[in-house]
Write a protein that holds these residues in place. Structure first.
Motif, short mmCIF file in Angstrom:
data_model
loop_
_atom_site.label_atom_id
_atom_site.label_comp_id
_atom_site.label_asym_id
_atom_site.label_seq_id
_atom_site.Cartn_x
_atom_site.Cartn_y
_atom_site.Cartn_z
N ASP A 295 41.26 20.36 27.90
CA ASP A 295 42.55 19.81 28.32
C ASP A 295 43.62 20.07 27.28
OD1 ASP A 295 44.11 17.74 30.11
OD2 ASP A 295 44.33 17.02 28.04
N GLY A 296 43.26 19.92 25.99
CA GLY A 296 44.25 20.12 24.93
C GLY A 296 44.80 21.53 24.90
N ARG B 243 47.07 22.25 27.97
CA ARG B 243 48.42 21.68 27.87
C ARG B 243 49.23 22.42 26.81
NH1 ARG B 243 48.81 17.21 30.90
NH2 ARG B 243 46.85 16.24 31.56
N ARG B 244 48.57 22.83 25.72
CA ARG B 244 49.29 23.52 24.64
C ARG B 244 49.73 24.92 25.07
NH1 ARG B 244 45.46 23.24 21.16
NH2 ARG B 244 44.79 25.43 21.05
N PRO C 19 40.75 15.16 29.96
CA PRO C 19 41.15 14.85 28.58
C PRO C 19 40.05 14.19 27.76
CG PRO C 19 42.84 14.16 30.14
CD PRO C 19 41.66 14.57 30.96
N HIS D 59 34.66 16.02 25.45
CA HIS D 59 34.49 16.74 24.19
C HIS D 59 33.02 17.14 24.08
CE1 HIS D 59 38.48 15.52 22.71
NE2 HIS D 59 38.22 14.36 23.29
N ASP E 125 38.43 24.82 22.16
CA ASP E 125 39.55 25.16 23.05
C ASP E 125 39.08 25.68 24.39
OD1 ASP E 125 41.81 24.70 21.19
OD2 ASP E 125 40.90 26.32 20.05
N ASN F 258 37.99 9.50 18.91
CA ASN F 258 38.85 9.39 20.08
C ASN F 258 38.33 8.40 21.11
OD1 ASN F 258 36.83 11.66 20.35
ND2 ASN F 258 37.45 11.46 22.49
#
Length: 811
Positions: A140-141, A144-145, A173, A176, A187, A358
């Motif tokens: 997700d990271g 979005r990036r 999100p 992990h 990623d 997290n």
């Protein structure tokens, strides 16, 4: 009743909120990291599969592809098993080449974990191919990036290491990978069968190419049962393939639950944190119990009247406990709101690589804990004062409730006992923090074998396409030429004194280590344990840049390239271990198992030991090979500079891009930062324990001061009589201080005994300090005694200034 005494109520709420808030915060961390199951269905069935070489004490040495297939198809203990291989990759086709972190796994990885994407789809068994699939699943990271969260990213392509991969899905999100990564969060996710390019075909059993695996056990099988069955299967494999698993190696497979593997490195520190805040809460409860005892002296007449009118003792105790529990509950609400408000800010103090950080949240379990700890605290600090106040002797209560009568001896004994216990608890916490401080100080004094000051490191990654024909750096000469040119350019930068370059395994104190078994010429493989060492490629200037001394022989030279004789340098530990009474210069070693076809390396020098695994331990021995003879795809640039290290990042990138714009530069940092990051968890534990030890010291001082001040306020008439009869202020002072220090001495004695018992559990977390370190015990006992003396001295000094005439009128 609480509103009638707002000053008392506010002090009590603040004191309790501090203790309860610390416990709620600590429990939320412990719950999120250690106690709460992983966010996967039947997560207790998930295990990590490791291979160890017991004879060399080498753990997690990797496995071969055929062995992985044996585990999958023949072991009979796994529902599913998938490869775990975190790898770097170069993202091109964007404004600037970027290094990202990818998890190479198997096509069944997501199905085994039981997770679904937020958009698109994930790999399934139908996607399995011999090499890499042409699909990628994004985190997700990264989505979005890179794509701004655009759902239209599904179906687009990314070019990684020169190969195109189609985006088929994006994970939610909260997902992990449940394992350690290289340096950052993953990623993307790729799947492969590991039986076609870029992997060797057919895959040899002798090469431990795969770093490890994750698996799901069959239903009803515990980790212990699976471990026993896997060991039997491993013994059968060793008999079937004796050359690949020689008895001397002590090869053995090992299973560890995924949750335990993730949190094993921080488990002890987090439980220690929880114990520290529990001590603070106990001290706060003792303080508040003393306050309630003092407050009860003003309520003796009320309690006596209630008893005389027929109230039962149980009824009175219930009423007083209700007041205490209400006070604790209000404090708990204040603490919970404060923790909710400050949670994100508090978590920023934790090391960034703390596992599952997290997932720390105020969950229903944390709310239940907050409720229960508030109720328990109210009963804990309110019970003793309630029992004392509900004394059935009404006549005594009436008399002691009259003005100027002073405190009951029983109340004073209880109060002083509480103060002594507060001193004891504070001393235990102080000694624990002191041991950690001494340990950390000793750790900082360790010379790692290299000089990290004024050294800047930058990492680079050369693309490794799946098709060798598309690889511009496939051959050693081409990689060596690239490394030489980069080294020449960065060495000429302003402020750079010296420069070197090395393979990724040369960077000290990072997670990924590069351990290999090796053979020694002339020594049969079955004559001793299989030796294991870390292998790193470095340029000739490496040892000078890091100030690692060359003890014997020579350094590498520019002529040690692919046309020269294969050579190696070894460290002092390896030389002493395998040639204890011989000169190792001229001996030959070969990385890989005994039947490897790798070339023999001639030892041409011995260098000093460098602690690359961790500052605490010397770790395994080291073998260094010339970087221009065996250039790695993952490399590290080292620059010793006289200027500001922080200004070199852009200059390094500029020079590397000038050589090849498709090579990313990342991880630019000073070697001091690398060293600091390696001890970040210890520093975090020390800071937390030190903070709560300071709070404990403050609470203990307040408690001692409060009891002594209250004692002398009740003895004003007595002091006036003594002074009227000729007692001097110094006599009053001496008597008062001696009474207070008697309590402190009792507390110190109990605390020393408690500390001797409890600090034994810190042994595994201490470095070069024993749990019963006499210097720490003596220094912190003296510190607490000095603070206690000051806390006794101030009210005692005030008592000496009593006017005898005023004191005599107190009756």
């Amino acid at each position: 009743m609480l509103l009638k005494t707002p000053g008392f109520s506010l002090v009590a709420i603040f004191t309790l909120a501090l203790g309860i808030g610390g416990n709620i915060a600590a429990f939320s961390i412990v719950d999120g990291i250690l106690l709460r199951p992983l966010p996967f269905p039947e997560s207790a069935q998930l295990v990590r599969v490791f291979d160890d070489l017991r004879s060399s004490n080498a753990k997690d040495v990797g496995m071969s592809v055929p062995q992985f297939w044996d585990y999958r198809d023949r072991a009979g203990i796994f529902q599913d098993i998938a490869v775990i291989w975190p790898i770097p990759a170069t993202l091109t086709g964007v404004e600037r080449a970027e290094r990202i972190e990818v998890l190479a796994t198997s096509a069944n990885y997501f199905a085994m974990l039981g997770v679904a994407p937020q958009i698109g789809r994930v790999f399934t068994q139908r996607d399995e191919v011999p090499g890499f699939t042409n699909a990628i699943v994004l985190s997700d990271g990264f989505w979005r990036r890179q794509f701004g969260g655009d759902p239209g990213a599904i179906g687009k392509s990314l070019r990684l290491d020169g190969d195109l991969y189609q985006i088929i899905g994006v994970m939610p999100p909260g997902f992990h990978h449940p394992g350690k990564t290289l340096e950052t969060e993953e990623d993307g996710f790729l799947a492969a069968g590991y039986n076609a390019l870029p992997f060797p075909t057919p895959p040899p059993r002798s090469i431990r190419m795969l770093p490890g695996a994750i698996a799901r056990l069959k239903p009803g099988l515990s980790v212990a049962q699976a471990q026993a069955r896997l060991e039997n299967f491993g013994a059968a494999l060793a008999r079937e393939y004796p050359n690949e698993y020689p008895p001397a190696a002590g090869w053995a497979p090992r299973l560890v639950s995924v949750q335990e593997d993730l949190t094993a490195s921080v488990r002890a520190e987090l439980f220690m944190l929880f114990a520290a805040v529990a001590f603070v809460l106990l001290i706060a409860c003792v303080n508040l119990a003393n306050l309630l005892l003092a407050r009860a002296s003003g309520r003796r007449r009320e309690i006596a009247v209630r008893l005389a009118l027929g109230a039962g003792r149980r009824c009175l105790i219930s009423q007083l406990l209700t007041e205490s529990v209400l006070l604790a509950f209000i404090s708990g609400v204040v603490a919970l709101v404060t923790v909710l408000w400050l949670k994100d800010a508090l978590l920023k103090f934790a090391p960034a690589d703390l596992p599952r950080l997290n997932e720390v949240a105020i969950s229903p379990g944390v709310l239940f804990f907050a409720f229960m700890i508030s109720i328990f605290t109210g009963v804990l600090f309110g019970l003793v004062p309630a029992l004392q106040a509900a004394n059935p002797n009404q006549i005594s209560s009436f008399r002691e409730g009259s003005r100027g009568s002073g405190s009951s001896q029983r109340q004073m004994r209880v109060s002083r006992g509480l103060v002594a216990s507060e001193v004891a608890l504070s001393l235990v916490l102080l000694i624990g923090a002191g041991l950690f401080l001494r340990s950390f100080s000793q750790l900082l004094q360790v010379r790692p074998g290299f000089n990290p000051h004024h050294v800047v490191t930058a990492q680079i990654w050369l693309s490794y396409p799946n098709d060798p024909n598309q690889n511009p750096y496939l051959t050693v000469p081409k990689r060596a030429a690239f490394m030489r040119e980069v080294l020449r350019r960065v060495a000429a930068l302003p402020g750079v004194e010296e420069a070197s370059i090395g393979g990724g395994g040369s960077l000290p104190l990072v997670r990924a280590r590069n351990q290999f078994a090796f053979a020694i010429e002339g020594r049969p493989a079955d004559s001793e344990r299989v030796p294991v060492a870390e292998l790193a490629s470095v340029s000739p200037g490496h040892f000078h840049v890091l100030e690692i001394p060359i003890l014997l022989g020579r350094n590498f030279s520019d002529s040690d390239d692919d046309k020269g004789l294969p050579v190696a340098l070894v460290d002092q530990t390896l030389a002493n271990r395998y040639w204890p009474k011989e000169n190792p210069i001229g001996k030959r070693i070969r990385p890989g198992p005994a039947n490897s076809t790798n070339p023999w390396l001639k030892i041409v020098g011995v260098v000093g030991d460098a602690r690359t695994d961790s500052i605490e331990s010397q770790g395994v021995p080291h073998i260094y090979v010339p970087d221009f003879q065996a250039p790695a795809y993952s490399s590290v640039i080292y620059l010793r500079t006289t200027g500001d290290p922080g200004t070199l990042g852009d200059a390094i990138r500029r020079e590397v891009v000038a050589v090849d714009p498709n090579v990313p530069v990342y991880g630019v940092r000073t070697l001091d930062d690398v060293v600091a990051r390696s001890v970040a968890e210890r520093r975090f534990a020390l800071q937390i324990l030190g903070f709560f030890a300071g709070v404990a010291l403050l609470l203990a001082a307040i408690g001692i001061y409060g009891v002594m001040a209250y004692t002398f306020s009740q003895r004003t008439h007595e002091i006036g009589i003594r002074m009227a009869l000729g007692a001097q202020p110094r006599d009053i002072l001496r008597t008062a201080v001696s009474e207070g220090m008697t309590l402190v001495a009792a507390g110190l004695g109990s605390g020393l005994v408690g500390a001797l018992i409890l600090t034994r559990f810190l042994r595994s977390m201490l470095y070069a300090v024993t749990p019963s370190d006499p210097l720490t015990f003596a220094a912190l006992s003296a510190l607490l005694a000095a603070v206690a003396l000051l806390a006794c001295f101030v009210p005692a000094l005030r008592a000496t200034r009593v006017d005898p005439l005023v004191a005599l009128r107190e009756e």
